[in-house]
Scaffold this motif. Structure first.
Motif, PDB file in Angstrom:
ATOM      1  N   LEU A   1       0.820  -1.214   0.000  1.00  0.00           N
ATOM      2  CA  LEU A   1       0.000   0.000   0.000  1.00  0.00           C
ATOM      3  C   LEU A   1       0.855   1.267   0.000  1.00  0.00           C
ATOM      4  O   LEU A   1       0.508   2.255  -0.626  1.00  0.00           O
ATOM      5  CB  LEU A   1      -0.906  -0.004   1.228  1.00  0.00           C
TER       6      LEU A   1
ATOM      7  N   CYS B   1       0.002   3.770  -2.862  1.00  0.00           N
ATOM      8  CA  CYS B   1      -0.474   5.116  -2.528  1.00  0.00           C
ATOM      9  C   CYS B   1       0.378   6.167  -3.251  1.00  0.00           C
ATOM     10  O   CYS B   1      -0.153   7.133  -3.794  1.00  0.00           O
ATOM     11  CB  CYS B   1      -0.408   5.316  -1.016  1.00  0.00           C
TER      12      CYS B   1
ATOM     13  N   PHE C   1      -7.732   1.509   2.189  1.00  0.00           N
ATOM     14  CA  PHE C   1      -7.072   2.703   1.657  1.00  0.00           C
ATOM     15  C   PHE C   1      -8.038   3.517   0.792  1.00  0.00           C
ATOM     16  O   PHE C   1      -8.173   4.732   0.966  1.00  0.00           O
ATOM     17  CB  PHE C   1      -5.830   2.325   0.836  1.00  0.00           C
TER      18      PHE C   1
END
Lengths: 55, 257
Positions: free
Chosen positions: B71, B75, B222
């Motif tokens: 992640l 991101c 997320f």
């Protein structure tokens, strides 16, 4: 120290950080909503709010 | 005069913040619900499956460490696409997306660093080594903090902050392939990739199953937080525009009197 100690500490720290993110998003939203409501109460609103037109 | 429709018919309709807010209001409870279900299932698998014959119970740290590390890179990739959106297409939501993603990326990177360290102590005998993988992820963490600081420092000039931030994000993107391939390019203490490989995963399905469920749960977590943080950022910008208009109106009244 036992493996369980490292596993528990890992999950607790990940949970703590994730909880912090959720709280940040939630409190930020509540704060902005209140601010918008205060502005509206003072007669300050978006021009598009009158016509329903998008920004 | 008929009111314009807020229905989203094509992707470019999302460029309209009001339409985006309507879509977020509709979607986020479903996204949050699904995230919770996936986490419940993923956590059950994480503790119901066997320990590793070498790592023992510490293999369970992998089920949060690996998704958090993925992640942290995803991101930044979302931010890089957003930066392109700001610089190339001047999409009104691109900067909102990049700004909202930075704190999320910093937190996922921090989770990866902390859990990695907590795995390293019992398995490697050390909390930290300055090998290429660990160092490049630490640099990624610092970059997230730098971008957050930049946004805060230039809060009074969001248009300029958007452009400067977008350029910095794209320059910093060079770090993502460095992180990914660091374990192949250099001799690192960190093990090489064992899931995303051209010849398929090399880990046992017993460990792969909880890992994949947790990875999907983390990813959905997320995106849920990202759209909600974007909503907050849109509201913040509306408030600052309203305040500016109100101040201007007061100024005009003062000069008329």
């Amino acid at each position: 120290m036992s493996h369980a100690f490292y596993v528990t500490l890992s999950y607790l720290s990940a949970f703590g950080i994730a909880l912090g993110l959720v709280l940040w998003v939630w409190l930020d939203h509540r704060g902005r909503q209140k601010e918008l409501a205060r502005l509206e109460a003072a007669g300050i609103r978006r021009r598009s709010a009158h016509s329903g037109e998008a920004q | 005069m008929s009111e314009p429709s807020l229905a989203i018919r094509k992707f470019s309709d999302l460029a309209n913040p009001t339409r985006f807010l309507a879509l977020v209001a509709l979607l986020w409870p479903w996204m949050a619900g699904l995230t919770l279900c996936l986490f419940a299932f993923g956590l059950y698998l994480s503790f119901a499956t066997l320990g590793d014959y070498q790592q023992g119970e510490t293999v369970r740290i992998m089920y949060i460490h690996v998704p958090a590390a993925w992640l942290s890179m995803m991101c930044y990739s979302v931010m890089a696409v957003s930066a392109l959106g700001t610089l190339v297409w001047r999409h009104p939501l691109a900067d909102v997306s990049a700004k909202a993603a930075a704190p999320l990326g910093a937190c996922f990177t921090l989770i990866a660093l902390i859990t990695g360290s907590l795995w390293g102590k019992p398995m490697w005998g050390t909390w930290w080594v300055w090998d290429a993988r660990l160092t490049s992820v630490f640099v990624l963490f610092l970059m997230y903090l730098g971008l957050i600081a930049l946004n805060r420092a230039m809060a009074d000039d969001p248009t300029r902050a958007a452009k400067v931030g977008a350029v910095l994000i794209l320059v910093g993107f060079v770090n993502i392939p460095i992180i990914k391939f660091s374990v192949e390019w250099w001799n690192t203490l960190h093990q090489p990739a064992s899931v995303v490989r051209l010849d398929g995963p090399t880990i046992d399905p017993e460990f792969l199953r909880p890992l994949m469920v947790m990875a999907v749960a983390f990813t959905l977590f997320f995106f849920t937080l990202h759209v909600l943080a974007m909503r907050n950022e849109i509201l913040r910008r509306r408030i600052s525009v309203l305040r500016r208009h109100a101040a201007r109106a007061v100024g005009r009244e003062g000069s008329d009197a």
